[in-house]
Design a protein around this motif. Structure first.
Motif, mmCIF file in Angstrom:
data_model
loop_
_atom_site.group_PDB
_atom_site.id
_atom_site.type_symbol
_atom_site.label_atom_id
_atom_site.label_comp_id
_atom_site.label_asym_id
_atom_site.label_seq_id
_atom_site.Cartn_x
_atom_site.Cartn_y
_atom_site.Cartn_z
ATOM 1 N N LYS A 222 -0.909 -6.871 5.060
ATOM 2 C CA LYS A 222 -1.378 -6.124 3.890
ATOM 3 C C LYS A 222 -1.879 -4.752 4.331
ATOM 4 O O LYS A 222 -2.787 -4.657 5.146
ATOM 5 N N SER A 226 -3.085 3.050 -2.423
ATOM 6 C CA SER A 226 -3.428 2.648 -3.789
ATOM 7 C C SER A 226 -2.324 3.114 -4.740
ATOM 8 O O SER A 226 -2.151 4.311 -4.921
ATOM 9 N N PRO A 228 -1.688 -0.661 -3.087
ATOM 10 C CA PRO A 228 -1.316 -1.013 -1.714
ATOM 11 C C PRO A 228 0.052 -1.677 -1.631
ATOM 12 O O PRO A 228 0.586 -2.127 -2.640
ATOM 13 N N VAL A 246 -2.356 -0.845 -11.098
ATOM 14 C CA VAL A 246 -3.259 -1.546 -12.021
ATOM 15 C C VAL A 246 -4.040 -0.475 -12.760
ATOM 16 O O VAL A 246 -4.647 0.398 -12.126
ATOM 17 N N ALA A 255 -9.323 -10.360 -4.392
ATOM 18 C CA ALA A 255 -7.962 -9.799 -4.443
ATOM 19 C C ALA A 255 -7.081 -10.475 -3.390
ATOM 20 O O ALA A 255 -6.003 -10.990 -3.696
ATOM 21 N N GLY A 256 -7.554 -10.470 -2.153
ATOM 22 C CA GLY A 256 -6.763 -11.054 -1.074
ATOM 23 C C GLY A 256 -6.629 -12.571 -1.207
ATOM 24 O O GLY A 256 -5.582 -13.140 -0.903
ATOM 25 N N HIS A 281 1.139 -9.946 -5.662
ATOM 26 C CA HIS A 281 0.669 -8.696 -6.278
ATOM 27 C C HIS A 281 0.326 -8.911 -7.748
ATOM 28 O O HIS A 281 -0.659 -8.356 -8.242
ATOM 29 N N ALA A 284 -2.989 -10.918 -7.944
ATOM 30 C CA ALA A 284 -4.111 -10.100 -7.450
ATOM 31 C C ALA A 284 -4.375 -8.943 -8.417
ATOM 32 O O ALA A 284 -5.533 -8.587 -8.669
ATOM 33 N N ILE A 288 -8.086 -8.238 -10.076
ATOM 34 C CA ILE A 288 -8.921 -7.034 -9.902
ATOM 35 C C ILE A 288 -9.136 -6.290 -11.215
ATOM 36 O O ILE A 288 -9.960 -5.383 -11.282
HETATM 37 P P1 ADP Z 1 -8.627 -8.015 0.467
HETATM 38 O O1 ADP Z 1 -9.353 -6.859 1.086
HETATM 39 O O2 ADP Z 1 -9.451 -8.892 -0.440
HETATM 40 O O3 ADP Z 1 -7.753 -8.788 1.434
HETATM 41 P P2 ADP Z 1 -6.598 -6.198 -0.365
HETATM 42 O O4 ADP Z 1 -7.247 -4.887 -0.507
HETATM 43 O O5 ADP Z 1 -5.760 -6.474 0.842
HETATM 44 O O6 ADP Z 1 -7.652 -7.366 -0.588
HETATM 45 O O7 ADP Z 1 -5.698 -6.422 -1.667
HETATM 46 C C1 ADP Z 1 -5.058 -7.656 -1.873
HETATM 47 C C2 ADP Z 1 -4.042 -7.445 -2.962
HETATM 48 O O8 ADP Z 1 -4.700 -7.036 -4.170
HETATM 49 C C3 ADP Z 1 -3.038 -6.339 -2.693
HETATM 50 O O9 ADP Z 1 -1.973 -6.785 -1.871
HETATM 51 C C4 ADP Z 1 -2.576 -6.023 -4.111
HETATM 52 O O10 ADP Z 1 -1.704 -7.017 -4.560
HETATM 53 C C5 ADP Z 1 -3.875 -6.150 -4.892
HETATM 54 N N1 ADP Z 1 -4.563 -4.844 -4.996
HETATM 55 C C6 ADP Z 1 -5.682 -4.456 -4.351
HETATM 56 N N2 ADP Z 1 -6.024 -3.177 -4.697
HETATM 57 C C7 ADP Z 1 -5.098 -2.761 -5.600
HETATM 58 C C8 ADP Z 1 -4.892 -1.549 -6.355
HETATM 59 N N3 ADP Z 1 -5.694 -0.499 -6.228
HETATM 60 N N4 ADP Z 1 -3.842 -1.500 -7.186
HETATM 61 C C9 ADP Z 1 -3.003 -2.552 -7.330
HETATM 62 N N5 ADP Z 1 -3.144 -3.711 -6.660
HETATM 63 C C10 ADP Z 1 -4.170 -3.824 -5.799
#
Ligand code: ADP
Length: 313
Positions: A222, A226, A228, A246, A255-256, A281, A284, A288
């Motif tokens: 991952k 933005s 991601p 989003v 999210a993760g 995606h 998640a 979020i």
């Molecule tokens: P974590 O830090 O909890 O592991 P991440 O930042 O890796 O979470 O995000 C996990 C998933 O959440 C991303 O792969 C995506 O699917 C979704 N996501 C996170 N931030 C965004 C964003 N700004 N826009 C769209 N999807 C997002």
């Protein structure tokens, strides 16, 4: 035959402090979030942890069961309690987390009476999922027991998934975390790794630490940005899948965790890695867009999962 998944870790009591000092009670934990979303997606999943014999442990069990998460492998330790954290929000909306978790029951999952039963039960699952936070709970001996259990899972034809989730405060020092993550990645068939976690842990060599397992196991890397993107490396695939934008990101909690749940549910349903990443995606992205780790059921996206394989009927 139903595919059975075990998620290993800790769920804590959560107290959110309101401006008048009163506290709002909830509960939370990274691997529990994943278990809960797996259950919502129809996967037969058990949460594997230890709780106490107190009223809050009872409440957690009832809440998990109401979400369809199996609780048959939750050990109850007499006289013990779950861990607890308070979320404090300052005047500018910045949240800080404060923990009481050193003596939490969940830390003894792999020690004491009953641990052998837990290990034997875990060895019978088709997929066992744990995170870097799970690893931080158990200490050297517990981690060794978990590693041995993962070997038993794989010896029986099951698979092991590891999600990096690195929280420095959970570790006495970085070297211990580096070694534990290295061992966990080497023992996994599926790795969810965030570039951010890898950079914190291993610096510039971070991605190398996970990419060395390419070919041997499936890797979901991952990245930042933005929205991601994630890079998925499976046997013949090396694809990058961008998250759809989003509109309003409200709260990135879970999210993760939810991404991992949808990815695994899709793979268990026979979907190829790139489609599984799209499912991740989509879930998640919905998570979020709402406050808190667990979104209303009505907000769950309708993911294209095949109903047959690996899902509860
Ligand atoms: P974590 O830090 O909890 O592991 P991440 O930042 O890796 O979470 O995000 C996990 C998933 O959440 C991303 O792969 C995506 O699917 C979704 N996501 C996170 N931030 C965004 C964003 N700004 N826009 C769209 N999807 C997002």
């Amino acid at each position: 035959m139903t595919t059975r998944v075990a998620c290993i870790g800790e769920c804590m009591m959560e107290l959110s402090e309101r401006p008048d000092g009163s506290l709002l009670r909830g509960y939370g934990g990274d691997t529990l979030n994943t278990a809960l979303y797996l259950a919502r997606l129809g996967v037969a999943v058990d949460y594997v942890t230890a709780l106490g014999d107190d009223p809050w442990s009872e409440e957690m069990l009832a809440a998990w069961a109401a979400e369809g998460v199996g609780t048959g492998q939750v050990r109850r330790l007499p006289g013990r309690m779950p861990g607890l954290y308070i979320i404090r929000t300052d005047g500018s909306g910045e949240r800080s987390f404060h923990y009481w978790r050193d003596s939490a029951a969940a830390r003894d999952l792999f020690s004491g009476p009953g641990a052998a039963g837990t290990r034997a039960a875990l060895a019978g699952y088709d997929l066992v999922y744990a995170s870097g936070i799970s690893l931080s709970l158990y200490g050297e001996a517990g981690r060794a027991a978990l590693a041995e259990t993962c070997r038993a899972v794989r010896a029986k034809g099951g698979r092991v998934a590891f999600d990096t989730n690195y929280r420095p405060r959970g570790w006495p020092d970085k070297a211990k975390a580096q070694a534990a993550f290295r061992d966990a990645m080497a023992a996994a068939d599926l790795i969810f790794a965030s570039s951010e976690d890898l950079a914190w842990l291993y610096g510039r060599e971070g991605e190398e630490e996970v990419l060395r397992h390419h070919g041997r196991c499936e890797i979901v890397l991952k990245g930042g940005g933005s929205p991601p993107s994630v890079r998925v490396l499976a046997s013949d695939d090396d694809v990058t899948v961008q998250a759809p934008p989003v509109e309003a990101v409200v709260d990135t909690t879970a999210a993760g965790d939810s991404f991992a749940a949808a990815y695994m549910a899709a793979r268990l349903a026979g979907r190829p890695p790139a489609e599984a990443a799209s499912c991740g995606h989509r879930l998640a992205g919905a998570v979020i867009g709402h406050r808190g780790a667990v979104i209303p059921r009505a907000a769950m996206p309708d993911l294209p999962l095949t109903p047959a394989l690996g899902r509860r009927s």
